[in-house]
Motif scaffolding. Structure first.
Motif, PDB file in Angstrom:
ATOM      1  N   GLU A  55     107.581 -31.794 -35.220  1.00  0.00           N
ATOM      2  CA  GLU A  55     106.419 -32.317 -36.247  1.00  0.00           C
ATOM      3  C   GLU A  55     106.475 -34.069 -36.561  1.00  0.00           C
ATOM      4  OE1 GLU A  55     109.485 -30.677 -38.611  1.00  0.00           O
ATOM      5  OE2 GLU A  55     108.601 -29.803 -37.151  1.00  0.00           O
ATOM      6  N   THR A  56     107.326 -34.427 -36.386  1.00  0.00           N
ATOM      7  CA  THR A  56     107.764 -35.647 -36.498  1.00  0.00           C
ATOM      8  C   THR A  56     107.471 -36.517 -35.542  1.00  0.00           C
ATOM      9  OG1 THR A  56     110.190 -35.964 -35.875  1.00  0.00           O
ATOM     10  CG2 THR A  56     109.392 -35.101 -38.376  1.00  0.00           C
ATOM     11  N   GLY A  57     107.413 -35.979 -34.109  1.00  0.00           N
ATOM     12  CA  GLY A  57     107.237 -36.852 -32.944  1.00  0.00           C
ATOM     13  C   GLY A  57     108.446 -37.207 -32.257  1.00  0.00           C
ATOM     14  N   ALA A  58     109.614 -36.395 -32.782  1.00  0.00           N
ATOM     15  CA  ALA A  58     110.837 -36.740 -32.258  1.00  0.00           C
ATOM     16  C   ALA A  58     111.021 -35.715 -30.978  1.00  0.00           C
ATOM     17  CB  ALA A  58     111.885 -36.798 -33.219  1.00  0.00           C
ATOM     18  N   PHE A  59     111.623 -35.919 -29.854  1.00  0.00           N
ATOM     19  CA  PHE A  59     111.965 -34.944 -28.804  1.00  0.00           C
ATOM     20  C   PHE A  59     113.289 -34.085 -29.176  1.00  0.00           C
ATOM     21  CE2 PHE A  59     108.943 -37.202 -26.385  1.00  0.00           C
ATOM     22  CZ  PHE A  59     108.292 -36.240 -25.716  1.00  0.00           C
ATOM     23  N   GLN A 117     112.827 -28.192 -24.351  1.00  0.00           N
ATOM     24  CA  GLN A 117     111.458 -28.716 -24.522  1.00  0.00           C
ATOM     25  C   GLN A 117     110.399 -27.816 -24.519  1.00  0.00           C
ATOM     26  OE1 GLN A 117     110.421 -32.394 -22.545  1.00  0.00           O
ATOM     27  NE2 GLN A 117     112.497 -33.433 -22.973  1.00  0.00           N
ATOM     28  N   VAL A 118     110.697 -26.681 -23.377  1.00  0.00           N
ATOM     29  CA  VAL A 118     109.958 -25.476 -23.331  1.00  0.00           C
ATOM     30  C   VAL A 118     109.848 -24.941 -24.573  1.00  0.00           C
ATOM     31  CG1 VAL A 118     109.442 -23.283 -22.114  1.00  0.00           C
ATOM     32  CG2 VAL A 118     110.174 -25.417 -20.940  1.00  0.00           C
ATOM     33  N   GLU A 119     110.924 -24.691 -25.293  1.00  0.00           N
ATOM     34  CA  GLU A 119     110.989 -23.777 -26.388  1.00  0.00           C
ATOM     35  C   GLU A 119     110.274 -24.538 -27.410  1.00  0.00           C
ATOM     36  OE1 GLU A 119     114.301 -21.669 -29.594  1.00  0.00           O
ATOM     37  OE2 GLU A 119     114.818 -22.189 -27.659  1.00  0.00           O
ATOM     38  N   GLN A 120     110.475 -25.919 -27.585  1.00  0.00           N
ATOM     39  CA  GLN A 120     109.696 -26.267 -28.778  1.00  0.00           C
ATOM     40  C   GLN A 120     108.328 -26.519 -28.451  1.00  0.00           C
ATOM     41  OE1 GLN A 120     111.090 -27.673 -31.742  1.00  0.00           O
ATOM     42  NE2 GLN A 120     108.966 -27.894 -32.086  1.00  0.00           N
ATOM     43  N   ALA A 121     108.016 -26.688 -27.357  1.00  0.00           N
ATOM     44  CA  ALA A 121     106.446 -26.840 -27.048  1.00  0.00           C
ATOM     45  C   ALA A 121     105.704 -25.306 -27.402  1.00  0.00           C
ATOM     46  CB  ALA A 121     106.144 -27.165 -25.303  1.00  0.00           C
ATOM     47  N   LEU A 122     106.475 -24.323 -26.839  1.00  0.00           N
ATOM     48  CA  LEU A 122     105.894 -22.965 -27.460  1.00  0.00           C
ATOM     49  C   LEU A 122     105.702 -22.918 -28.848  1.00  0.00           C
ATOM     50  CD1 LEU A 122     107.865 -21.008 -24.717  1.00  0.00           C
ATOM     51  CD2 LEU A 122     105.320 -21.390 -24.787  1.00  0.00           C
ATOM     52  N   ARG A 123     107.189 -23.384 -29.420  1.00  0.00           N
ATOM     53  CA  ARG A 123     107.144 -23.183 -30.840  1.00  0.00           C
ATOM     54  C   ARG A 123     105.503 -24.177 -31.700  1.00  0.00           C
ATOM     55  NH1 ARG A 123     110.956 -20.504 -32.771  1.00  0.00           N
ATOM     56  NH2 ARG A 123     112.896 -20.570 -31.823  1.00  0.00           N
ATOM     57  N   LYS A 156     106.347 -40.637 -22.272  1.00  0.00           N
ATOM     58  CA  LYS A 156     107.399 -40.949 -21.066  1.00  0.00           C
ATOM     59  C   LYS A 156     108.550 -39.651 -21.215  1.00  0.00           C
ATOM     60  CE  LYS A 156     110.679 -44.601 -19.981  1.00  0.00           C
ATOM     61  NZ  LYS A 156     110.947 -46.042 -20.351  1.00  0.00           N
ATOM     62  N   PHE A 157     109.100 -39.154 -22.343  1.00  0.00           N
ATOM     63  CA  PHE A 157     110.346 -38.284 -22.365  1.00  0.00           C
ATOM     64  C   PHE A 157     110.006 -36.968 -22.119  1.00  0.00           C
ATOM     65  CE2 PHE A 157     111.759 -42.275 -24.545  1.00  0.00           C
ATOM     66  CZ  PHE A 157     112.623 -42.731 -23.681  1.00  0.00           C
ATOM     67  N   ALA A 158     108.746 -36.693 -21.985  1.00  0.00           N
ATOM     68  CA  ALA A 158     108.182 -35.168 -21.905  1.00  0.00           C
ATOM     69  C   ALA A 158     108.551 -34.766 -20.530  1.00  0.00           C
ATOM     70  CB  ALA A 158     106.672 -35.047 -22.222  1.00  0.00           C
ATOM     71  N   LYS A 159     109.322 -33.413 -20.479  1.00  0.00           N
ATOM     72  CA  LYS A 159     109.462 -32.981 -19.181  1.00  0.00           C
ATOM     73  C   LYS A 159     108.385 -31.736 -18.919  1.00  0.00           C
ATOM     74  CE  LYS A 159     113.880 -34.172 -18.586  1.00  0.00           C
ATOM     75  NZ  LYS A 159     115.705 -33.659 -18.179  1.00  0.00           N
TER      76      LYS A 159
END
Length: 128
Positions: free
Chosen positions: A36-40, A48-54, A116-119
């Protein structure tokens, strides 16, 4: 919601061939693996998948919906090879957030995402 499985087709693993649903539609924009802060949260694809789903679940909650209402997920990954080598960890991450609900899904390899850092970027459609 009713899963659609044509007679004689082998059951899909981790997704549905089709879903029939009626109700209120909820569309969730592509979500990536930042908090929610924009930090990966991590450089690892599964994390990253888990966070995107969250993030998807958080948006769904704003509409009074949950993971069980998702009828379609579209995944955009920057590396097919990394996706395939991480599939076990991705499965664990998926079930941690979505449970054993497997909607219609597509996974597409793309050359890059805007961040840039998104997979991975995942879009969702829900019906409730």
């Amino acid at each position: 919601m009713r899963r659609l499985q044509p007679p004689g087709w082998p059951p899909p693993k981790g997704y549905a061939n089709g879903i029939e649903a009626s109700g209120r539609l909820v569309f969730v924009a592509g979500q990536i693996g930042w908090d929610e802060t924009g930090a990966f949260v991590s450089d690892a694809l599964a994390a990253q998948v888990e966070q995107a789903l969250r993030n998807i679940v958080a948006v769904l909650a704003e509409a009074g919906a949950g993971p069980e209402h998702v009828v379609r997920l579209t995944w955009f990954v920057t590396s097919r090879d990394e996706y395939l080598t991480s599939v076990k960890e991705i499965g664990v991450a998926y079930r941690a957030v979505m449970g054993r609900h497997f909607p219609v899904m597509s996974v597409v390899e793309v050359s890059a995402l805007v961040e840039k850092f998104a997979k991975v970027e995942i879009e969702a459609t829900a019906v409730h």
